[in-house]
Design a protein around this motif. Sequence first.
Motif, PDB file in Angstrom:
ATOM      1  N   ARG A 195      77.564  30.831  56.968  1.00  0.00           N
ATOM      2  CA  ARG A 195      76.631  29.859  56.404  1.00  0.00           C
ATOM      3  C   ARG A 195      77.328  28.507  56.308  1.00  0.00           C
ATOM      4  NH1 ARG A 195      72.065  31.571  53.963  1.00  0.00           N
ATOM      5  NH2 ARG A 195      72.035  29.677  52.694  1.00  0.00           N
ATOM      6  N   SER A 244      70.952  27.116  58.802  1.00  0.00           N
ATOM      7  CA  SER A 244      72.211  27.055  58.067  1.00  0.00           C
ATOM      8  C   SER A 244      72.932  28.397  58.045  1.00  0.00           C
ATOM      9  CB  SER A 244      71.953  26.591  56.633  1.00  0.00           C
ATOM     10  OG  SER A 244      71.073  27.499  55.979  1.00  0.00           O
ATOM     11  N   GLU A 245      72.409  29.430  58.725  1.00  0.00           N
ATOM     12  CA  GLU A 245      73.061  30.736  58.787  1.00  0.00           C
ATOM     13  C   GLU A 245      73.142  31.184  60.238  1.00  0.00           C
ATOM     14  OE1 GLU A 245      72.330  35.307  57.249  1.00  0.00           O
ATOM     15  OE2 GLU A 245      71.844  33.634  55.917  1.00  0.00           O
ATOM     16  N   ALA A 294      75.208  20.860  64.165  1.00  0.00           N
ATOM     17  CA  ALA A 294      74.559  20.940  62.863  1.00  0.00           C
ATOM     18  C   ALA A 294      73.205  20.250  62.937  1.00  0.00           C
ATOM     19  CB  ALA A 294      75.432  20.295  61.797  1.00  0.00           C
ATOM     20  N   GLU A 350      76.448  24.070  55.162  1.00  0.00           N
ATOM     21  CA  GLU A 350      75.577  23.080  54.530  1.00  0.00           C
ATOM     22  C   GLU A 350      75.607  21.793  55.345  1.00  0.00           C
ATOM     23  OE1 GLU A 350      75.294  20.469  50.371  1.00  0.00           O
ATOM     24  OE2 GLU A 350      76.871  21.973  50.666  1.00  0.00           O
ATOM     25  N   VAL A 351      74.427  21.245  55.619  1.00  0.00           N
ATOM     26  CA  VAL A 351      74.332  19.979  56.340  1.00  0.00           C
ATOM     27  C   VAL A 351      74.222  18.861  55.307  1.00  0.00           C
ATOM     28  CG1 VAL A 351      73.037  18.633  58.024  1.00  0.00           C
ATOM     29  CG2 VAL A 351      73.231  21.109  58.287  1.00  0.00           C
TER      30      VAL A 351
END
Length: 754
Positions: free
Chosen positions: A551, A528-529, A523, A553-554
Amino acid sequence: MKALFVGLIIMILNLLAPPLADSEAGTGEFDRTLPGDFVLAGNAVLGCPPGPAAQPCRDSAEGRRTGQAGLNNHHSMVWLDSDADPGTFNSSSARVALPPGASVAYAKLTWAGEIRARSTGPCARSARWPQGDPRGQAVSLSLDNEKKSDIAPGEFTLTEDQRSPIGGDRWYSAEADVTDELSGLRGDRTVTVGNIWTGQGYDCFGGWSLLVVWESSDMGDTGDTPEKRVVVYDRHQRVDRKAERALLAPPGLRVAGGQTRIGITAYEGDRGLVGDTFAVNGRRQAEPKVPYSRYDFFLSNAEGASLPNNMSVDAKVVEAGPDIVRPGDSEVALAFTGTQDSYLIHSLALSFPQPAVSARTSVDRPVAHAGEPATQTTEVRNTGGVPLDGLAVDMDLGEECRKEIGELAPGDSAEVSCEGTVRDSSHQLAARVRGEAPGGQEVTAESVTDVRVLHPGLETRLTEAPAIAVAGQELGYQVELRNSGDSPLTGVSLAAEGPVTCAEAPAELSVGQAETVRCTVKAGEAGSELNFAGRARDELGAEVGSEARARFEVVRPGLALEVTGPDAPAPPGSQATVTVRLRNTSSVPLADLKVTGSPASCAREFPRLEPGDSLVYSCRVLAEEGATVSLSASAVPALGGAPLDTGFAVSAQSALRLAVQPPPQLPPQLPPPPDPPAAQPPSAPDPVSPPRAVAPVIPLPQPVAPPEPPEEPEKDAEGPLESPAQTAGFIAVLGVVVMMVSVGALSSATRGSK
């Protein structure tokens, strides 16, 4: 030389034999034209006795010896029992083989044995007999030991010899229609028959035979099964030294040519006794499995039995070509001779080829995609016994795909082709043949070939895809590759954009097969995808593929720590209450929370803290000059239900200097009393004063309060927790100080009044 001599003697005996007696067989008990034929099987229920003396018998039964050892006359025959069923006193088995796809159209079971009464033969004199008699004995029939039927008296017909030859035994034969019992017979199966009534002893015989007429509309790659007329006859004809003849003339028969098959069931044929022959239309036939034997035709050789000489039953098929049973014949004459050997003819069967045509079609691209060109080819064969004319073929591949063939002689074939385009619905291509026999009878045939129209497919699907991650965390993705089409796939691969690492994909996937490939990415190193692309080729080399997107989320985990003391300075020496507040300031759960530092009484551990939640607890600290509280908190993010390793831990620190009340101010110390005055001359004594009251000495109390237990943390509390003021000891000390000051003042006043 010996064989030549024996053959010469037999020829002389045949020449001297009386003319054949005609025996009209009449109408058959089964007579039908169908796409099929018949099969025969049988076996004996008597076998060689045990012991070394019967070794020649066993050698002959197994085909290692001929001659007199092959006669049951010289051995005390015993019952066989292959089914191990206590309900049967004898039994034996045989294999019945039907072609693939064939079903039972008709089945007849026959059996025969010895009769005890009114006989002077060796079996009647020496045998051991079962209870009852042949007419009252039910017969057991099993198929692969799964289905058992009892054929009771009244369900079969039984015929006995009217007389027996001098020195010979009397015989019986019986038959039953077992079509219903064997309706489930398919392929190659084992049939077991038991409880055949007969004696055990010298020259005894007993056995059974099964005739099955099968039919099938399609025999697979060879095209339609040629139609045959099958006729089955029932007989009880004993053949001794007198020749017997059967004239078989099914109504309306007109032989078309080809091979005529003749099935024969006979009992008590002895191998080693020569002179027994079988002739078709005057032509003597060789025994099917012993081709050189034309003068020992009945030698207890049964189809489906394990032994070549079972010493009781003949169940065999003879094929007569068009030179024996000629096209146009309306009857078939069968002749049987005995001379040395005696035997019982029980049933006969005939099958005649009919005017027929067969077709076999194929396509040069049995596997194709819709819209691709292809060529359909059809082979047409005259499988009947007469010439066919006006033959034409219609094929499904093209819109106008008709090919003329014309005339075909018996056994000849022709091949025609048609070009067209494979349609998406063309899973089967048929070829239909039509022609005409010389008598005006129409013949037809149809053949179908499979064309697999490919619809390849590869499905790429994420079965495990994290939706949230901590920066620097390694994310694991499970990517499933599934063959969702109708073609095997090769060259399978999986690729992903960016710094994604994937394990090697399986090289091949069969239809419906699914395999999982693991991919990883850190990550923060990729967007993000993510895009995963699966690729493969079908069996014709066409490429197929699909994609799957993910997808995530960080997030950055956070932890806040706050330490607060009491609202007012704590009295020295008291236990002050300190409030500790932990707060998860991120959007991911935190696990393995630990608070460490000084004092140790404020250390705590908690399993989990959800996003945005707080934990509040209090602890006790000794109030003294310079007292401080210094704490550190740590935790690890918990994603997917499991904590990450400590490398992703978050921490927070907080310190507090405890406010302590200053110590109480004591009154100033009185100066020492003045020196006593100088001595005076004695004077008159003063009057005695009354005694003075002195205040009693009161001990000072100790201002130490008992410690209180620590309080439990309070979750989601607003603001620091308040601790009760430790004032009781302080008030007591002040009281004592005041008292001490009062007492001192009182003492000074007293001394000053002197």
